[in-house]
Scaffold this motif. Structure first.
Motif, PDB file in Angstrom:
ATOM      1  N   THR A   1       3.442  16.317   5.840  1.00 39.35           N
ATOM      2  CA  THR A   1       2.652  15.092   5.968  1.00 39.35           C
ATOM      3  C   THR A   1       3.146  14.081   4.937  1.00 39.35           C
ATOM      4  OG1 THR A   1       0.982  15.904   4.414  1.00 39.35           O
ATOM      5  CG2 THR A   1       0.636  16.380   6.764  1.00 39.35           C
ATOM      6  N   TYR A   2       2.824  12.815   5.164  1.00 46.50           N
ATOM      7  CA  TYR A   2       3.259  11.766   4.237  1.00 46.50           C
ATOM      8  C   TYR A   2       2.739  11.984   2.812  1.00 46.50           C
ATOM      9  CZ  TYR A   2       5.453   8.799   7.753  1.00 46.50           C
ATOM     10  OH  TYR A   2       6.302   8.284   8.702  1.00 46.50           O
TER      11      TYR A   2
ATOM     12  N   THR B   1      13.387   8.853   3.468  1.00 45.67           N
ATOM     13  CA  THR B   1      12.342   8.687   4.476  1.00 45.67           C
ATOM     14  C   THR B   1      11.067   8.099   3.883  1.00 45.67           C
ATOM     15  OG1 THR B   1      11.656  10.993   4.133  1.00 45.67           O
ATOM     16  CG2 THR B   1      13.202  10.560   5.927  1.00 45.67           C
ATOM     17  N   MET B   2      10.891   8.243   2.562  1.00 46.54           N
ATOM     18  CA  MET B   2       9.714   7.673   1.912  1.00 46.54           C
ATOM     19  C   MET B   2       9.962   6.258   1.398  1.00 46.54           C
ATOM     20  SD  MET B   2       7.312   9.772   2.346  1.00 46.54           S
ATOM     21  CE  MET B   2       6.106   8.909   1.341  1.00 46.54           C
ATOM     22  N   SER B   3      11.195   5.778   1.510  1.00 47.31           N
ATOM     23  CA  SER B   3      11.495   4.384   1.140  1.00 47.31           C
ATOM     24  C   SER B   3      11.208   3.505   2.352  1.00 47.31           C
ATOM     25  CB  SER B   3      12.950   4.239   0.686  1.00 47.31           C
ATOM     26  OG  SER B   3      13.176   4.990  -0.479  1.00 47.31           O
TER      27      SER B   3
ATOM     28  N   LEU C   1       2.645   1.592  -5.306  1.00 49.10           N
ATOM     29  CA  LEU C   1       2.087   0.314  -4.853  1.00 49.10           C
ATOM     30  C   LEU C   1       2.860  -0.241  -3.656  1.00 49.10           C
ATOM     31  CD1 LEU C   1       1.344  -1.398  -8.301  1.00 49.10           C
ATOM     32  CD2 LEU C   1      -0.279  -0.309  -6.728  1.00 49.10           C
ATOM     33  N   LEU C   2       4.170  -0.059  -3.667  1.00 47.23           N
ATOM     34  CA  LEU C   2       4.980  -0.503  -2.523  1.00 47.23           C
ATOM     35  C   LEU C   2       4.702   0.346  -1.289  1.00 47.23           C
ATOM     36  CD1 LEU C   2       8.410  -1.193  -4.308  1.00 47.23           C
ATOM     37  CD2 LEU C   2       6.805  -2.883  -3.391  1.00 47.23           C
ATOM     38  N   LEU C   3       4.438   1.641  -1.499  1.00 46.72           N
ATOM     39  CA  LEU C   3       4.112   2.508  -0.369  1.00 46.72           C
ATOM     40  C   LEU C   3       2.782   2.134   0.274  1.00 46.72           C
ATOM     41  CD1 LEU C   3       5.159   6.104  -1.527  1.00 46.72           C
ATOM     42  CD2 LEU C   3       6.073   4.830   0.409  1.00 46.72           C
ATOM     43  N   LEU C   4       1.845   1.658  -0.552  1.00 47.45           N
ATOM     44  CA  LEU C   4       0.519   1.294  -0.033  1.00 47.45           C
ATOM     45  C   LEU C   4       0.573   0.099   0.903  1.00 47.45           C
ATOM     46  CD1 LEU C   4      -1.690   1.795  -3.224  1.00 47.45           C
ATOM     47  CD2 LEU C   4      -1.455   3.306  -1.251  1.00 47.45           C
ATOM     48  N   GLU C   5       1.679  -0.665   0.872  1.00 43.77           N
ATOM     49  CA  GLU C   5       1.822  -1.791   1.785  1.00 43.77           C
ATOM     50  C   GLU C   5       2.067  -1.345   3.227  1.00 43.77           C
ATOM     51  OE1 GLU C   5       4.930  -4.243   0.315  1.00 43.77           O
ATOM     52  OE2 GLU C   5       3.774  -5.018  -1.389  1.00 43.77           O
TER      53      GLU C   5
ATOM     54  N   ASN D   1      13.360  -0.396  -0.748  1.00 46.87           N
ATOM     55  CA  ASN D   1      14.803  -0.176  -0.910  1.00 46.87           C
ATOM     56  C   ASN D   1      15.386  -1.093  -1.974  1.00 46.87           C
ATOM     57  OD1 ASN D   1      14.954   1.822   1.108  1.00 46.87           O
ATOM     58  ND2 ASN D   1      15.096   0.273   2.713  1.00 46.87           N
ATOM     59  N   ASP D   2      14.971  -2.353  -1.968  1.00 44.06           N
ATOM     60  CA  ASP D   2      15.481  -3.301  -2.964  1.00 44.06           C
ATOM     61  C   ASP D   2      15.060  -2.900  -4.376  1.00 44.06           C
ATOM     62  OD1 ASP D   2      16.614  -4.744  -0.923  1.00 44.06           O
ATOM     63  OD2 ASP D   2      14.997  -6.227  -0.802  1.00 44.06           O
ATOM     64  N   PHE D   3      13.806  -2.464  -4.511  1.00 44.37           N
ATOM     65  CA  PHE D   3      13.322  -2.051  -5.832  1.00 44.37           C
ATOM     66  C   PHE D   3      14.085  -0.825  -6.323  1.00 44.37           C
ATOM     67  CE2 PHE D   3      10.590   0.778  -8.333  1.00 44.37           C
ATOM     68  CZ  PHE D   3      10.360  -0.029  -9.431  1.00 44.37           C
TER      69      PHE D   3
END
Length: 313
Positions: A90-91, A181-183, A158-162, A189-191
């Motif tokens: 799962t994620y 896969t989690m990016s 925080l980026l994942l929460l978007e 990716n830029d970060f």
């Protein structure tokens, strides 16, 4: 009926070959990983077996580096076996594993940076070394290292929460768990690219600066030549370690490019070899470097590696 039986036989053979192939490659990677983990864990135990190791800044920093490398190695092998077993996570579970692996990956170059500066101060400012490099200051440096690594993880969370997870039918992933896969999304990716670039450039500049400083100090008549030579070799090894760690973070895009060129079996063999050499072995390099070169660690480490069969030091 004979055609159907032949088809089913071919399918069964292909499935059995696939399972056998995954088992072989899993064993090929697990065996060296267990050996490396045994060496690292023994080294960690060694660095807590005598007061001199707990009261010397260089060994405290080495313990921090080895701890991060050991956790990273175990997580890498766990993710490899999960992928080889074709388990879909799962994620949230995948996110926890990959973020923890990312944290320990960040710790290694930062610790190498601090260790290089410690060697620089020891050679270039030997009279002030004991006042600058204290156990208290070392502890503060380690806290800062983990704080910077945690800040990276917090930003990634925080980026994942978007990502609109609530719009998904299920939190079950559709692909194998990996850092790529989690990016999710271009901002992630830029970060990641920017952080890796800043991290490794900073560490590389610090190690190079320390190396040049030690070379210049070695020409001075007041400098201990043997100590300077040993510090110079240590810094060179740190630079090699940094390059290997950097290679382990960027070899995924290389594999993605090769996956469209090589056949499947050749690609899997190449990936397995590269995984052992680039991802696993560098995590054991610190134990080998200090376990062999350091005269204080070597007899104690050998005593523990030999299951205490050798005379106690």
């Amino acid at each position: 009926m004979s055609v159907t039986n032949q088809f089913m036989t071919n399918v069964t053979v292909d499935v059995n070959q696939g399972i056998l192939e995954r088992m072989v490659f899993s064993a090929v990677t697990t065996l060296p990983c267990c050996v490396f983990l045994f060496i690292n864990v023994t080294m960690l135990f060694t660095l807590r077996s005598k007061p001199v190791f707990c009261e010397t800044s260089r060994y405290v920093l080495l313990y921090n580096l080895l701890f991060a490398d050991t956790v990273q190695m175990a997580l890498s092998q766990l993710l490899y076996l999960i992928a080889a077993s074709r388990l879909i996570l799962t994620y949230p579970v995948c996110g926890f594993l990959t973020l923890l692996a990312s944290l320990t990956t960040t710790i290694a170059p930062l610790t190498l940076l601090v260790m290089s500066l410690e060697r620089y101060v020891a050679v270039c400012y030997p009279l002030r070394h004991t006042t600058i490099i204290t156990i208290r200051n070392t502890g503060v440096a380690i806290v800062v290292i983990w704080a910077l690594g945690s800040l990276n993880i917090l930003t990634r969370v925080l980026l994942l929460l978007e990502f609109p997870f609530k719009d998904l039918e299920s939190l079950q992933m559709k692909d194998f768990c990996s850092d790529r896969t989690m990016s999710i999304g271009p901002r992630s990716n830029d970060f990641d690219r920017a952080f890796i670039c800043v991290l490794f450039v900073s560490a590389g500049v610090a190690i190079s600066f320390s190396y040049i400083g030690v070379i210049i100090a070695a020409r001075s008549a007041s400098t201990d030549k043997a100590s300077a030579r040993k510090a110079r070799n240590t810094l060179l090894l740190h630079l090699v370690q940094l390059c290997l760690i950097l290679l382990s973070t960027i070899f995924s895009p290389l594999l993605m490019a090769l996956s469209g060129i090589l056949t499947r079996i050749v690609f899997v063999r190449f990936y397995t070899c590269l995984y052992i050499c680039v991802s696993l072995f560098p995590r054991c390099l610190s134990s080998l470097i200090y376990g062999i070169r350091d005269q204080t660690i070597r007899p104690v480490l050998m005593h523990h590696l030999c299951c205490r069969l050798t005379p106690k030091v």
